[in-house]
Design an enzyme around this catalytic site. Structure first.
Site, PDB file in Angstrom:
ATOM      1  N   ARG A  21      -4.588   7.450   8.139  1.00 47.65           N
ATOM      2  CA  ARG A  21      -4.551   8.255   7.257  1.00 47.65           C
ATOM      3  C   ARG A  21      -5.131   7.408   5.786  1.00 47.65           C
ATOM      4  NH1 ARG A  21      -2.050   6.871   1.829  1.00 47.65           N
ATOM      5  NH2 ARG A  21      -0.971   8.862   1.007  1.00 47.65           N
ATOM      6  N   VAL A  22      -5.882   8.055   5.235  1.00 47.27           N
ATOM      7  CA  VAL A  22      -6.561   7.839   3.886  1.00 47.27           C
ATOM      8  C   VAL A  22      -5.861   8.611   2.588  1.00 47.27           C
ATOM      9  CG1 VAL A  22      -8.716   7.656   2.573  1.00 47.27           C
ATOM     10  CG2 VAL A  22      -8.582   7.384   5.022  1.00 47.27           C
TER      11      VAL A  22
ATOM     12  N   THR B 208      -5.088  -0.465  -2.582  1.00 50.54           N
ATOM     13  CA  THR B 208      -3.773  -0.290  -2.113  1.00 50.54           C
ATOM     14  C   THR B 208      -3.614  -0.693  -0.533  1.00 50.54           C
ATOM     15  OG1 THR B 208      -1.940   1.304  -1.979  1.00 50.54           O
ATOM     16  CG2 THR B 208      -4.152   1.992  -1.484  1.00 50.54           C
TER      17      THR B 208
ATOM     18  N   ASP C 123      -5.433   8.617  -1.767  1.00 45.30           N
ATOM     19  CA  ASP C 123      -6.417   8.831  -2.986  1.00 45.30           C
ATOM     20  C   ASP C 123      -6.966   7.783  -3.519  1.00 45.30           C
ATOM     21  OD1 ASP C 123      -3.858   7.845  -3.693  1.00 45.30           O
ATOM     22  OD2 ASP C 123      -3.972   8.504  -5.807  1.00 45.30           O
TER      23      ASP C 123
ATOM     24  N   SER D 219       2.687  -3.663  -1.756  1.00 45.94           N
ATOM     25  CA  SER D 219       1.827  -2.435  -1.724  1.00 45.94           C
ATOM     26  C   SER D 219       0.182  -2.314  -2.059  1.00 45.94           C
ATOM     27  CB  SER D 219       2.314  -1.416  -2.883  1.00 45.94           C
ATOM     28  OG  SER D 219       1.993  -1.871  -4.093  1.00 45.94           O
TER      29      SER D 219
ATOM     30  N   THR E  79      -1.575   5.858  -9.609  1.00 45.78           N
ATOM     31  CA  THR E  79      -0.749   5.487  -8.120  1.00 45.78           C
ATOM     32  C   THR E  79       0.109   6.504  -7.954  1.00 45.78           C
ATOM     33  OG1 THR E  79       0.798   4.251  -9.497  1.00 45.78           O
ATOM     34  CG2 THR E  79      -0.872   3.120  -9.238  1.00 45.78           C
ATOM     35  N   GLY E  80       0.630   6.471  -6.949  1.00 48.60           N
ATOM     36  CA  GLY E  80       1.777   7.376  -6.456  1.00 48.60           C
ATOM     37  C   GLY E  80       1.206   8.273  -5.317  1.00 48.60           C
TER      38      GLY E  80
ATOM     39  N   THR F 284       0.519   0.795  -5.632  1.00 48.04           N
ATOM     40  CA  THR F 284      -1.118   0.633  -5.691  1.00 48.04           C
ATOM     41  C   THR F 284      -1.348  -0.104  -6.760  1.00 48.04           C
ATOM     42  OG1 THR F 284      -1.220   2.743  -4.560  1.00 48.04           O
ATOM     43  CG2 THR F 284      -3.146   2.056  -5.956  1.00 48.04           C
TER      44      THR F 284
END
Ligand code: ASP
Length: 352
Positions: free
Chosen positions: A229-230, A219, A232, A84, A252-253, A201
């Site tokens: 795609r970016v 991450t 957070d 990850s 993270t998440g 992450t």
């Protein structure tokens, strides 16, 4: 750290102030939160136990807390078995690994970040250079790669065989109407199941013995994402935030939910109002659960967010905590004496 159920959280009355606006004296930028140096601490996501160890070693040697946490997460970025983060991370939908990272340095209130960076193993180190050697906060895509190459980073293929095979299985299982046939044996698919769709992450934040704070989040982002795609992680205020007068938070998440709620900034803002790090994480998650109600496709049958999101927080006094949307996760803490995994608090209990 005791588990805090949603019910307990509400019973304590902490939920009551959740919607109040910050007054000037409660601003996260207000002075006076510090009671002086509290001792060194390093806090990270559950996959960061090696990072907290390394960062603490460096803090003890007098390193700047930002250099300490970056050295810590570099171990994880370079590990091909961590799918990850960094090298070995799961790729985008075209099979290309794209990395996001941000760093923030409390004593200078400065930050740097890179997003959708290809072919460089250690995006956190590139993010630090963006902070130190440019007048910008965020470089993306080709621009970030050119900047890294200009500073001597070497291009490498970041796609390991394990990540490539997981990506292939993902493609093959997407539809039974396209031309990608799944393998005859299901064994491979079941072995790769944990990697068929995943988040992951590392976030790591630290406090040194002078009361200075810093953090990093790095991450490979959402697996099989749309190219470009970016998430957070490279967004200051979402995946990471540090206010040297108050504290630091990382996350993270599900990145989209975090971006929409400026999660890490919100955690630090709640700490500035006097909430403990754990309370601040829970209150932020509660807000996110509330705003997610406006997006029914992201809710489960009970009307709760159907995704995971974690926060990790550390204040200037050396207090720390973590909370997640759903029960069942840990975070890493080096408190200056011992390096341990601890249970994260949670908003909702997972029913197994
Ligand atoms: N927050 C990351 C992202 O959305 C992924 C993760 O932490 O699992 O890119």
């Amino acid at each position: 750290m005791s588990r805090l159920t949603r019910r307990h959280f509400l019973k304590t009355g902490m939920g009551m102030a959740a919607t109040s606006l910050l007054t000037a004296s409660q601003s996260p930028f207000a002075k006076g939160q510090s009671s002086g140096p509290a001792g060194m601490r390093v806090v990270a996501s559950g996959n960061g136990i090696r990072a907290t160890e390394k960062a603490m070693d460096l803090l003890r040697l007098g390193y700047d807390p930002l250099d300490a946490v970056i050295a810590g997460v570099t171990i994880v970025e370079e590990d091909p078995n961590e799918t990850s983060v960094g090298y070995g991370g799961l790729p985008n939908e075209e099979g290309v690994v794209e990395l996001d990272a941000s760093v923030m340095h409390g004593p200078t209130h400065s930050s740097g970040a890179v997003a959708a960076l290809r072919n460089i193993k250690t995006p956190s180190q590139v993010a630090r250079l963006v902070m130190k050697r440019t007048d910008h906060c965020l470089l993306v895509g080709d621009g970030a790669l050119k900047f890294a190459l200009a500073h001597g980073f070497k291009e490498e293929n970041l796609l390991t065989d394990k990540a490539r095979e997981a990506w292939l299985r993902w493609k093959e299982t997407l539809s039974d109407k396209d031309n990608w046939l799944p393998p005859k044996s299901e064994k491979l698919t079941s072995e790769l199941k944990p990697y068929l769709s995943s988040y992951g992450t590392i976030a790591c934040i630290a406090l040194d013995d002078k009361g200075s704070l810093a953090g990093v989040t790095t991450t490979s982002g959402l697996s099989y994402k749309l190219p470009g795609r970016v998430g957070d992680s490279p967004i200051i205020g979402a995946g990471l935030y540090v206010d040297n007068e108050v504290g630091a938070a990382g996350s993270t998440g599900r990145g989209e939910a975090n971006i929409l709620n400026c999660g890490s900034y919100q955690v630090v803002a709640f700490m500035a109002q006097g909430f403990s790090p754990e309370e601040a994480c829970l209150k932020t998650l509660e807000r996110i659960a509330r705003t997610t109600k406006l997006q029914p496709r992201l809710l489960n049958k009970e009307g709760r967010p159907d995704f995971e999101l974690n926060f990790f927080a550390l204040n200037k006094k050396g207090e720390f905590g973590s909370a997640r949307m759903w029960s069942g996760g840990q975070y890493a803490v080096h408190d200056g004496k011992a390096n341990n995994l601890r249970e994260s608090a949670y908003l909702f209990k997972e029913i197994k």
